[in-house]
Every structure is written in C-alpha cells, then in structure tokens.
Design an enzyme around this catalytic site. Structure first.
Site: not given
Ligand code: PMP
Length: 412
Positions: A123, A200, A203, A226, A366
């Site tokens: 991401h 990270d 998910q 999430k 993203c």
């Molecule tokens: N890493 C991953 C794998 C994600 O799916 C996301 C959210 N789409 C994020 C990081 C970022 O999370 P946040 O927007 O809650 O900071």
C-alpha cells in the site's frame, strides 16, 4: 458458520438499509468496516458519562477517562499478544504508525548506502514513507518480486534481504491480492541478516489471529476503523528494546517528563510517543470492537471469510472475460477479491453495481506500483467481513452478471 453471519449482521445497524431501491450489500470492508451497536454505544456512553482529558487531572472524570484509555491499551495488548502495554502506542492509524517509524527508526538505523526492502504489493503508506527516508539518507529502496499468482517470490525475498538491509517492511495481508504473507519466515530471514522486521497489519488484524510475539515482528502497525472500531485511532506495536532506543516524532504536552528552556526529557513508554491530547474515545471504541471480535473469535471470522471466498471463487472463474488478481487457491487467502472484466472500466462496473445496492470499490487501491506490476491502471474489488452472508455473495454475483450484460450487450 455462514448461518451465524446472519445473526452477526443484525449487530450492525447501518447494514439494515436500502440503497438505490435495493437492500445494501456492503463489500468495501478493506477500505473500512462498519460498526456494531456495542461500539456505537461505547462511544456514546464515554461522551455522556466520562469525557475528560487523560493523565493530567485528579478529579473523578479525569481519572475515569484515564483508566478507560489505559484499559483500552491493555485490551489491544492482549489481542495481539504483546509482552507489555509499554509496547502498544496509540496512533491515528496504519499510515501514521508507518510514518512515525520511517522517521524515527529511519533516523536511528539508516546510514547512506543502507538498504530498505519492501515489495511490489505494498500500500502507498508502506512505500512513500520509506521512499522519503531513502532519499533523505541516500539509502536504497529494494522491491521484492511477486510470483505469477501474486505471492511474494521467496527466491526474491532471499536475494533482496542482504547484509546491507537494515529494515524489511511488508504487508501481512495484501489489500488487493488477498494473499497472506509468511511473515514469521521472512522475519527469521531478516533477523539472520541483523535487519528489523516491520509489518503493515492493516488487512490482517481485523480478520485473523495475530500474535506479534509468535511472528517475531519488531514493529507491527494497524488501524482501528478496519476492525469495527472508529476512524482516527490505530496502533503501532514495537519491541521495548527498540522503542527505548528511538526518538519520538511528535513533541508537546503529555509526552514530557521535564521541560527546560533548551532541553527537555520524555516520559517513559508508551507515553513518550503520544504527544498532545490523544484520541481517547477512539481508543475506548477500539477496545469495544476488540471485545466484540474476541467474543466471536478470530479463527471463526477467518474461516467464515474463507468459506465465502471458496464459495465465490469457482463461480467467478466461470465468468467469461473476468480476471481475478492474486491466488485462485483459497488457502493462504483472505476475504479480498480484486478483479476486472475485459471491456468494462472498473469505475463503470462499481457504479452500475451500486445501482443494484452492491458496494464494491474500483481504482488503484493505493497500490500504484502493484497496478503497474499487473499492467493494470485499476481494478474492481470486493472485500468481505464477518457480517457478509452467502446471500450477499449470491447478490454480488447476480449484480456482476447483470452489469456485464448491460455493458457488453446493452439493454433489450
Ligand atoms: N496498508 C494497507 C494494506 C491498507 O489496506 C491500508 C488501508 N487501505 C493502509 C495500509 C492504510 O491504512 P489507514 O488509511 O487506516 O492509515
């Protein structure tokens, strides 16, 4: 199991609504999850009965708010099996956690010529902070390759993690490919080269049992929103020995011990990192979300999502001109399915599905480097959670087929 999801769904008032004359089927859980009544009530009760600033006051409400905020930290600790609450930092979310790390850890361990290793499936929030660090420090950012079916290529993992590597930062579960990465194995490899393992977990934590000690992760980041919790609250777990060594990124009230005119000192862990009034209600809401998840059980949630994906996968693979990105085998796969139908732009597809009441996402999610790697500009994505039922899965396929008919053959 899937029968139980009908019951769980009733705990989420937002899901009981009609969208575009159709009952809502919410399949955008990888972007954010819905909140159960228990979490909504916890937020409401906190503001109605306990609201005060934490750590500073001696009055009853201040003590109550402080206790609830610190109890929430203990709930998070238990949930991810951290050794002690000092290792659990509250942040705004995964993005903030990773940015803090890239600045603070980056400052402490990266020298010119050092290497940072990430992968093509990350991401943006696990790419850009390291990119910026690499630029600042004249370090090198290396990318682990993926296999045809969207796993991390373990040969590439072994090649990219070298004696020059100081930090390896990987997603636990991909928000596009749905693949679950073998973090423990990679952490062992990283440690054998004296590199640190950052994960990270945005998910992963919402969908499966995560034990930071068993994974031997040095740092682990995730977001409350999430996993049934509120927005604006997240976590950075770090091993004490490292959190002791690195400097805070934000400075101000709450995080200080002594402030002089030229020099100041910091509070002990975990408060040293939490400058300013924290997201108190967010932490309390997150703890309530964890209580809810624990009552159901993370293994039950994981197997429910895998059941939905196993049910859907063969039906999707039968659809002509439909491509699924990521492993087709449902083993080692979470409840995220990214796909495209040839000849239909994913944004058009998502818009048409919304007319059927089905909420799916379209875009680059993203993950622009991953999109380039897959030679796509965008995909559609359906992502599932505990409250999605088999009838949601049926409705998804029905809406998909109707949309395909509409775009490829037009209306009769
Ligand atoms: N890493 C991953 C794998 C994600 O799916 C996301 C959210 N789409 C994020 C990081 C970022 O999370 P946040 O927007 O809650 O900071």
């Amino acid at each position: 199991m899937t029968l139980q999801s009908e019951k769980w769904k009733k705990d989420f008032p937002i899901l009981n609504q009609v969208v575009n004359d159709e009952p809502l089927v919410y399949l955008d859980n990888a972007a954010t999850s819905q909140k159960p009544t228990a979490v909504l009530n916890a937020l409401d009760t906190y503001y109605r009965t306990s609201n005060a600033n934490v750590h500073r006051g001696v009055h009853t409400l201040a003590e109550r708010a402080t206790r609830q905020y610190e109890d929430a930290r203990e709930t998070v600790r238990g949930f991810i099996n951290a050794k002690e609450v000092a290792e659990v930092l509250f942040t705004r979310g995964t993005t903030t956690s990773l940015n803090w790390l890239a600045q603070s850890l980056g400052e402490a361990v990266i020298q010119p010529g050092d290497e940072i290793v990430i992968s093509y499936m990350e991401h943006h929030s696990n790419i850009i902070p390291w990119q910026q660090l690499a630029k600042r420090k004249q370090a090198k950012l290396n990318y682990i390759e993926l296999t045809e079916d969207g796993h991390l290529d373990m040969e590439s993992v072994r090649q990219k993690i070298t004696d020059k590597t100081k930090i390896v930062s990987l997603t636990h579960v991909s928000n596009v490919l749905g693949v679950i990465n073998p973090i423990k194995e990679i952490a062992d490899l990283a440690h054998s080269k004296n590199a640190l393992m950052v994960v990270d977990g945005a998910q992963a934590v919402p969908h499966m049992t995560v034990d930071v000690k068993a994974l031997d992760a040095d740092f682990y980041a995730f977001s409350g929103h999430k996993m049934l919790g509120p927005t604006g609250i997240g976590v950075l777990y770090g091993k004490r020995e490292w959190l002791e060594k690195i400097e805070p990124v934000e400075f101000g009230g709450e995080m200080i011990d002594f402030v002089g005119l030229r020099e100041s000192t910091w509070k002990e862990l975990p408060w040293k990192f939490e400058a300013g009034t924290p997201n108190i209600s967010g932490a309390i809401g997150l703890a309530e979300a964890i209580n809810y998840l624990e009552t159901i059980g993370m293994d039950a949630i994981m197997s429910h999502e895998q059941e939905i994906v196993s049910y859907l996968m063969p039906r999707l693979l039968e659809i002509e001109d439909l491509t699924i990105y990521g492993p087709k085998d449902t083993k080692d796969r979470a409840g995220v399915i990214a796909f495209n139908i040839e000849g239909i732009h994913p944004h058009d597809l998502a818009t048409a599905m919304d007319m059927e009441g089905v909420a799916v996402r379209a875009g680059h999610h993203c993950t622009q480097p991953l999109m380039n790697y897959l030679s796509q500009t965008a995909t559609a994505r359906a992502s599932f959670y505990l409250y999605n039922t088999l009838s949601d899965a049926d409705k998804f396929v029905e809406a998909l087929l109707a949309t395909k008919e509409f775009f490829l053959y037009g209306l009769d």
